[in-house]
Design a protein around this motif. Structure first.
Motif, PDB file in Angstrom:
ATOM      1  N   CYS A 159      48.107  41.528  40.988  1.00 45.64           N
ATOM      2  CA  CYS A 159      46.858  42.268  41.132  1.00 45.64           C
ATOM      3  C   CYS A 159      45.800  41.411  41.815  1.00 45.64           C
ATOM      4  N   SER A 160      45.767  40.122  41.505  1.00 47.55           N
ATOM      5  CA  SER A 160      44.750  39.246  42.100  1.00 47.55           C
ATOM      6  C   SER A 160      44.876  39.195  43.619  1.00 47.55           C
ATOM      7  N   LEU A 205      43.415  42.416  45.008  1.00 48.01           N
ATOM      8  CA  LEU A 205      41.961  42.427  44.965  1.00 48.01           C
ATOM      9  C   LEU A 205      41.369  41.515  46.035  1.00 48.01           C
ATOM     10  N   PHE A 214      37.304  40.254  37.934  1.00 44.78           N
ATOM     11  CA  PHE A 214      38.345  41.012  37.245  1.00 44.78           C
ATOM     12  C   PHE A 214      38.944  40.200  36.106  1.00 44.78           C
ATOM     13  N   THR A 240      36.390  39.990  33.061  1.00 44.33           N
ATOM     14  CA  THR A 240      35.798  41.165  32.425  1.00 44.33           C
ATOM     15  C   THR A 240      35.928  41.075  30.912  1.00 44.33           C
ATOM     16  N   SER A 259      39.301  41.528  29.408  1.00 40.95           N
ATOM     17  CA  SER A 259      40.401  40.960  30.190  1.00 40.95           C
ATOM     18  C   SER A 259      41.425  40.258  29.309  1.00 40.95           C
ATOM     19  N   CYS A 292      47.105  47.919  36.707  1.00 39.98           N
ATOM     20  CA  CYS A 292      46.072  47.472  37.651  1.00 39.98           C
ATOM     21  C   CYS A 292      46.688  46.896  38.919  1.00 39.98           C
ATOM     22  N   PHE A 329      38.449  48.709  38.079  1.00 39.21           N
ATOM     23  CA  PHE A 329      38.048  47.414  38.637  1.00 39.21           C
ATOM     24  C   PHE A 329      37.244  47.542  39.927  1.00 39.21           C
ATOM     25  N   LEU A 380      33.517  46.685  40.196  1.00 40.87           N
ATOM     26  CA  LEU A 380      33.059  45.308  40.353  1.00 40.87           C
ATOM     27  C   LEU A 380      32.723  44.962  41.800  1.00 40.87           C
TER      28      LEU A 380
END
Length: 411
Positions: A149-150, A153, A175, A178, A181, A194, A367, A370
């Protein structure tokens, strides 16, 4: 001293300067480029893992203070259901696991989507020798999903209006930090969802419709929040078709997108004998249904009136912040598919009754809210950005640890 000497020399005591006419070796140049490229490649993962590791350190401290087991905390509540389904399938869930009302029927486990426990089961190798065990597999799948996911993003941050690589990396940090998280380190399905949702939205931004459709279909097998993704992808596909963009690809991506979600809901309907089987299970077992937000408003007013707990008051604050960020996102003209997705996730969460303590966790998949924060921080001085992110990391780590150690109810 020449420019070359200024570039390569540190101090006279540390390293002698090279003669100005001495060429830099190809090995030195190659090494510098390799280090830079490796750092660039690993940055999203390192940021995500570093913040999550700090969160686990805070959890370890709070677990020791409250005499809790870290492992038990990380696999509590819904994690027990996912692990049980991963081990024995829907028919093999122990009778000791019950719904929010202390009841249990043969259909109760069907309330949990199969995507996450299926991958955990496959990764654990429970049917063969050499498996790593369900608990270790669940944590591994969750962490890997978070890393995946990172990267989505980070890529998303470069595609949005006014975005940049720095914006993407800040989005990753936000993210990972959060308030809820902590579930990105638990035996929960949020991280996997996500990851799939983020890559699906990246597919929309890059007009890679097959990627968007496939990831959306898979996300629909992981969480019911896949409905928000189906809506966002579906609308983007319709716009692309109306504008006659990208040929046949939007058609195929659009047809693939809802397959996972509709397929599972249809299967549950067949198993329960009710056309709305999954929704009926949620209503009977967890009191979750659509009420237009009446229960959320009532909960918010009561929590603010008597301040019953830190978690409940903070949850109300997070709801307000999420709604403000939604408005800011539309005002800042963040790409509309991203905002439609976030708005639908919030609507599914806040317009439903049921467990109010889960509201903050259920907002985690939104997300894209953000993005305005990431855009704003990307324009600030590095020191300001760093201090802000550090404060958010500390606050988010504490809140997540509190929610599964000091708070005594399901999140």
């Amino acid at each position: 001293m020449s420019a070359t000497e200024v570039t390569h020399a540190g101090s006279a005591e540390e390293s002698p300067a090279k003669p100005a006419n001495e060429p830099t070796s190809e090995l030195d140049v190659s090494s510098r480029w390799t280090v830079r490229r490796v750092g660039t490649l690993l940055a999203p993962a390192l940021i995500f893992l570093g913040i999550r590791e700090f969160g686990l350190l805070v959890l370890t401290w709070m677990a020791a203070v409250t005499d809790r087991s870290v492992t038990e905390a990380l696999r509590s509540w819904d994690g027990q259901w996912f692990l049980a389904i991963a081990e024995g399938g829907y028919e093999g869930v122990p009778q000791g696991l019950v719904d929010a009302f202390g009841q249990r029927s043969a259909e109760t486990p069907l309330a949990f989507f199969p995507g996450y426990p299926t991958i955990v089961r496959l990764f654990a190798g429970v049917d063969g020798a050499g498996g790593i065990g369900l608990v270790s597999a669940s944590f591994t799948v969750t962490i890997v999903s978070g890393v995946v996911c990172s990267y989505a993003l980070a890529r998303m941050g470069q595609h949005i209006r006014g975005g940049s690589r720095r914006t993407g990396l800040i989005l990753v940090a936000l993210f990972a930090a959060t308030p809820m998280s902590i579930v990105l380190s638990m035996a929960y399905s949020e991280a996997m969802f996500c990851a799939l949702a983020a890559w699906s939205l990246v597919g929309v931004l890059e007009r890679r419709w097959i990627l968007a459709g496939v990831c959306c279909a898979l996300a629909g097998l992981v969480r019911s929040t896949g409905a928000a993704l189906v809506l966002a992808i579906g609308l983007a596909v319709i716009v692309a078709i109306v504008r006659r963009r990208d040929g046949w690809r939007p058609w195929v991506g659009g047809m693939i997108a809802p397959v996972g979600l509709l397929g599972y809901l249809g299967w549950v309907a067949a198993r329960t004998g009710e056309w709305d089987g999954w929704f009926a299970l949620q209503e009977r077992g967890w009191g979750t249904g659509f009420d237009g937000g009446v229960a959320t408003v009532r909960f918010s007013l009561e929590a603010l009136a008597d301040a019953r707990s830190v978690l409940e008051v903070t949850t109300v604050g997070l709801i307000v912040v999420a709604l403000v960020l939604l408005v800011v996102g539309f005002v800042r003209k963040v790409e509309w598919p991203l905002m439609v997705y976030a708005a639908t996730v919030l609507a599914m969460d806040l317009c439903a009754n049921g467990l109010m303590n889960s509201k903050a966790r259920l907002m985690l998949p939104a997300f894209t809210l953000l993005i305005p924060v990431a855009l704003a921080l990307a324009k600030r001085k590095p020191s300001t950005t760093l201090l802000t992110l550090c404060a958010l990391v500390v606050a988010g780590s504490w809140f997540g640890a509190y929610s599964i150690t000091s708070w005594g109810y399901a999140i």
